[in-house]
Design an enzyme around this catalytic site. Structure first.
Site, PDB file in Angstrom:
ATOM      1  N   LYS A   1      79.219  66.091 115.865  1.00  0.00           N
ATOM      2  CA  LYS A   1      78.388  65.531 114.806  1.00  0.00           C
ATOM      3  C   LYS A   1      77.806  64.226 115.324  1.00  0.00           C
ATOM      4  CE  LYS A   1      81.309  67.366 111.097  1.00  0.00           C
ATOM      5  NZ  LYS A   1      82.409  67.848 111.931  1.00  0.00           N
TER       6      LYS A   1
ATOM      7  N   ASP B   1      83.607  67.401 120.493  1.00  0.00           N
ATOM      8  CA  ASP B   1      82.577  66.691 119.733  1.00  0.00           C
ATOM      9  C   ASP B   1      81.765  65.809 120.678  1.00  0.00           C
ATOM     10  OD1 ASP B   1      83.800  64.120 120.061  1.00  0.00           O
ATOM     11  OD2 ASP B   1      85.096  64.486 118.335  1.00  0.00           O
TER      12      ASP B   1
ATOM     13  N   MET C   1      81.962  53.193 113.107  1.00  0.00           N
ATOM     14  CA  MET C   1      80.859  53.945 112.500  1.00  0.00           C
ATOM     15  C   MET C   1      80.105  53.117 111.459  1.00  0.00           C
ATOM     16  SD  MET C   1      82.883  57.586 112.139  1.00  0.00           S
ATOM     17  CE  MET C   1      84.395  56.825 111.538  1.00  0.00           C
TER      18      MET C   1
END
Length: 515
Positions: free
Chosen positions: A64, A42, A179
């Site tokens: 992502k 990732d 996040m």
């Protein structure tokens, strides 16, 4: 662990890539990356780790990022199963730790249902590492006796599905929010609505553990404003709690001499490791743009003829570290014993070249004060040992004429030249860090030879910087390289007199370092 069918030899390793700094990745992870057949990664996994996979390894980007979803989770699971059923050793490389907001459990379920065997390799999670590299204290016996890991990835209004930030305002201790940059307004507001004081200490660390690391230390009430003013971006960790107030603006990581400086090195990848390591140790963000490649000489007859009379030479002269390395690679294919090298004296153009020779317990008798072909020739002539002497010059396919000419015309030596390797331009479009260089630029670019300079000029179109990118200063390993750059209308900002990795790193520290 999932069960493995007898006819299925593949296996999946769910591996933590750590927070960014490759020095924080476990030895087990390094071993698996080096040996795997398929690497599924990732965008939070440091790209440097992918360079350590074997050339034939299949690399699959499933990362992502905000605004870009390369693959949905179901597709990732299918890839892991498919590659394992092909009998491959599969590494699923995840930023941080697989079990901390890494969706590891979902992939484990898929592998279990498919009867695919797997292992988990932990990684250092971002909150712990970013705090340590930013000098932020997460716990203190008087100010914070608990630590909570939270995610702000989804809409905070969905509190029935995700985090009830109002409730966490009452928990106390230190909150580490992953996040959360996209919803930082809602997060801080809900914490204050839950009773968290506006003056509660808070901080954000962006790109933690990397040379691009930036941080702000603030309060809950001012955090959004201060983050916007500092232009912080994801990936980032938000920290809230009384212990955050013990932090200072500076810290050990950000005090490194080249912290935050982006430096481009142009050597072939296999030769750049020491220079790269030393720059990174000083805190630099190192981009690799290999501009040349080294190829063995194809003139086998000349090599065989030279080795047949190897013991007849009175001097052997090595004009580069590349030449010395390739010479001994070929030498030990022809001879099994270093004593076959003969009693000749050895001269090297510089200390880096001499280091290669000394690895074979051979004494280097002569190194000129300046690492140029002309200075090497003059130093040899000054020994008064060249008249009618047999001299072997080990070199590449470029820039040997001056040295050989001076030895023959002034020293009256009998010179044999052995071009043991060839230098060719590398295709810069294949460089792993080209896109990053073109987008952001650099503070400095280091040219190690005239060949790297010529390759840079030749491929100028592919090296154009985007608007706003930092224009690098040009750094040269010596006068010959500087001359090549200037002949092509390029300004040299830094030149070292005695070319060596140590000298270049020290010169960069003095020129652009954080003093």
């Amino acid at each position: 662990m999932g069960k493995l069918k007898e006819n299925n030899s593949g296996k999946v390793f769910l591996v933590g890539a750590g927070p960014g700094d490759v020095g924080l990745v476990t030895l087990r992870a390094h071993e698996l990356i080096r040996d795997c057949d398929a690497l599924v990664f990732d965008h939070l996994a440091n790209a440097e780790l992918r360079k350590r996979a074997k050339p034939e390894c299949e690399q699959i980007d499933v990362g992502k990022a905000p605004g870009r979803h390369t693959m949905i989770q179901e597709e990732i699971g299918k890839i892991l199963v498919e590659k394992a059923r092909q009998g491959k050793k599969v590494v699923r490389l995840k930023g941080g730790d697989p079990f901390v907001f890494g969706r590891c459990a979902e992939e484990m379920i898929v592998l279990d249902e498919a009867n695919i065997s797997y292992e988990i390799v932990p990684g250092v999670t971002a909150a712990l590492a970013c705090a340590a590299y930013a000098g932020i204290t997460l716990s203190h016996r008087e100010y914070g006796s608990s630590i909570s890991f939270l995610t702000g990835h989804e809409d905070v209004e969905k509190e029935s599905l995700r985090v009830n930030f109002k409730k966490f305002a009452e928990v106390g201790g230190t909150l580490c929010i992953y996040m959360g940059m996209g919803t930082i307004n809602e997060i801080t507001q809900k914490l204050m609505d839950g009773g968290l004081p506006k003056d509660k200490p808070a901080a954000i660390v962006s790109h933690g553990t990397l040379p691009a690391q930036r941080k702000v230390i603030s309060t809950v009430g001012n955090l959004v404003h201060d983050a916007e003013r500092a232009d912080l971006e994801a990936p980032a960790i938000i920290f809230i709690g009384n212990s955050i107030g013990l932090s200072t603006k500076g810290n050990w990581f950000e005090r490194k001499q080249l912290f935050g400086k982006r430096i481009v090195i142009t050597r072939p990848l296999e030769q750049a490791s020491r220079l790269k390591a030393m720059l990174e140790e000083k805190g630099a963000d190192v981009l690799e743009l290999p501009l040349i490649r080294i190829l063995p000489s194809e003139d086998r007859n000349l090599v065989a003829e030279t080795f047949a009379g190897i013991a007849t030479y009175e001097w052997v002269v090595f004009t580069s570290a590349n030449g010395a390395r390739e010479f001994f690679n070929v030498f030990f294919k022809a001879f099994g014993d270093i004593r076959s090298f003969g009693p000749m004296r050895i001269a090297c153009v510089g200390e880096a070249t001499a280091e290669v020779v000394r690895k074979f317990n051979l004494e280097v008798e002569l190194i000129p004060n300046r690492s140029t072909g002309e200075d090497l020739a003059q130093a040899l002539v000054a020994t008064n040992s060249l008249d009618s002497a047999n001299v072997l010059v080990v070199t590449g396919n470029r820039n040997r004429e001056i040295l050989v000419g001076l030895l023959e015309s002034i020293g009256h030596a009998i010179v044999d030249s052995l071009p043991i390797y060839q230098t060719d331009f590398a295709n810069v479009t294949e460089a792993p860090d080209l896109a990053q260089y073109c987008q952001y630029g650099a503070d400095a670019i280091v040219f190690t030879s005239s060949s790297t300079a010529l390759s840079f000029v030749e491929q100028e179109e592919d090296l154009k910087l985007a608007n706003g990118a930092t224009k690098p200063m040009l750094c040269s390993f010596g006068p010959e390289t500087s001359k090549t750059l200037r002949e092509n209308d390029l300004e040299v900002s830094l030149e070292i007199e005695n070319p060596s990795v140590d000298s270049m790193v020290e010169a960069l520290v003095q020129k652009i370092g954080n003093h």
